[in-house]
Write a protein that holds these residues in place. Structure first.
Motif, PDB file in Angstrom:
ATOM      1  N   UNK A  19       0.819  -1.210   0.000  1.00 20.41           N
ATOM      2  CA  UNK A  19       0.000   0.000   0.000  1.00 20.41           C
ATOM      3  C   UNK A  19       0.854   1.260   0.000  1.00 20.41           C
ATOM      4  N   UNK A  20       2.016   1.184   0.610  1.00 20.55           N
ATOM      5  CA  UNK A  20       2.959   2.310   0.537  1.00 20.55           C
ATOM      6  C   UNK A  20       3.360   2.527  -0.912  1.00 20.55           C
ATOM      7  N   UNK A  21       3.747   1.436  -1.595  1.00 22.83           N
ATOM      8  CA  UNK A  21       4.177   1.530  -2.993  1.00 22.83           C
ATOM      9  C   UNK A  21       3.038   1.970  -3.912  1.00 22.83           C
ATOM     10  N   UNK A  22       1.860   1.373  -3.735  1.00 20.46           N
ATOM     11  CA  UNK A  22       0.720   1.716  -4.593  1.00 20.46           C
ATOM     12  C   UNK A  22       0.292   3.166  -4.383  1.00 20.46           C
ATOM     13  N   UNK A  23       0.311   3.618  -3.144  1.00 24.36           N
ATOM     14  CA  UNK A  23      -0.030   5.013  -2.873  1.00 24.36           C
ATOM     15  C   UNK A  23       0.951   5.954  -3.547  1.00 24.36           C
ATOM     16  N   UNK A  24       2.233   5.663  -3.415  1.00 24.72           N
ATOM     17  CA  UNK A  24       3.268   6.489  -4.028  1.00 24.72           C
ATOM     18  C   UNK A  24       3.101   6.521  -5.558  1.00 24.72           C
ATOM     19  N   UNK A  25       2.866   5.359  -6.155  1.00 18.58           N
ATOM     20  CA  UNK A  25       2.693   5.267  -7.611  1.00 18.58           C
ATOM     21  C   UNK A  25       1.475   6.044  -8.099  1.00 18.58           C
ATOM     22  N   UNK A  26       0.479   6.180  -7.247  1.00 18.19           N
ATOM     23  CA  UNK A  26      -0.761   6.862  -7.632  1.00 18.19           C
ATOM     24  C   UNK A  26      -0.893   8.259  -7.045  1.00 18.19           C
ATOM     25  N   UNK A  27       0.179   8.755  -6.434  1.00 14.53           N
ATOM     26  CA  UNK A  27       0.190  10.116  -5.915  1.00 14.53           C
ATOM     27  C   UNK A  27      -0.744  10.349  -4.742  1.00 14.53           C
ATOM     28  N   UNK A  28      -0.870   9.347  -3.877  1.00 17.57           N
ATOM     29  CA  UNK A  28      -1.746   9.485  -2.717  1.00 17.57           C
ATOM     30  C   UNK A  28      -1.137   8.757  -1.525  1.00 17.57           C
ATOM     31  N   UNK A  29      -1.695   8.975  -0.362  1.00 11.01           N
ATOM     32  CA  UNK A  29      -1.222   8.285   0.834  1.00 11.01           C
ATOM     33  C   UNK A  29      -1.634   6.818   0.769  1.00 11.01           C
ATOM     34  N   UNK A  30      -0.940   5.959   1.513  1.00 11.25           N
ATOM     35  CA  UNK A  30      -1.352   4.557   1.574  1.00 11.25           C
ATOM     36  C   UNK A  30      -2.798   4.402   2.065  1.00 11.25           C
ATOM     37  N   UNK A  31      -3.198   5.233   3.028  1.00  7.12           N
ATOM     38  CA  UNK A  31      -4.571   5.174   3.551  1.00  7.12           C
ATOM     39  C   UNK A  31      -5.589   5.523   2.468  1.00  7.12           C
ATOM     40  N   UNK A  32      -5.316   6.584   1.709  1.00  6.28           N
ATOM     41  CA  UNK A  32      -6.228   6.971   0.627  1.00  6.28           C
ATOM     42  C   UNK A  32      -6.311   5.889  -0.426  1.00  6.28           C
ATOM     43  N   UNK A  33      -5.171   5.258  -0.701  1.00  3.03           N
ATOM     44  CA  UNK A  33      -5.176   4.179  -1.686  1.00  3.03           C
ATOM     45  C   UNK A  33      -6.104   3.057  -1.228  1.00  3.03           C
TER      46      UNK A  33
END
Length: 76
Positions: A19-33
């Motif tokens: 979720x850290x990686x996916x959030x970063x890749x999508x320009x959002x926090x892990x929580x938002x992801x």
């Protein structure tokens, strides 16, 4: 604010690499992801189940968890 947390391991999205990686890749926090993309996320209480724990649950059940309506399972 909801306490967004995996119901099995107790970790927040910010403690789980996927979720850290996916959030970063999508320009959002892990929580938002998790709130926007995680299929097991329950918006009423912030609960979800991370992929590792979902797979463990699936193996224990011998099948994919499904919701009471036969649709996607969400964390209680």
């Amino acid at each position: 604010m909801k306490d967004v947390r995996c119901i099995d391991c107790g970790k927040t999205p910010g403690e789980i690499g996927e979720y850290i990686d996916a959030g970063r890749e999508n320009g959002m926090s892990p929580e938002s992801y998790v709130e926007q993309e995680e299929g097991t996320y329950n918006p009423e209480n912030g609960h979800f189940i991370c992929t590792e724990d979902f797979i463990r649950k699936e193996l224990a059940l011998g099948r994919r968890p499904v919701g009471s309506d036969g649709g996607t399972w969400t964390a209680p």
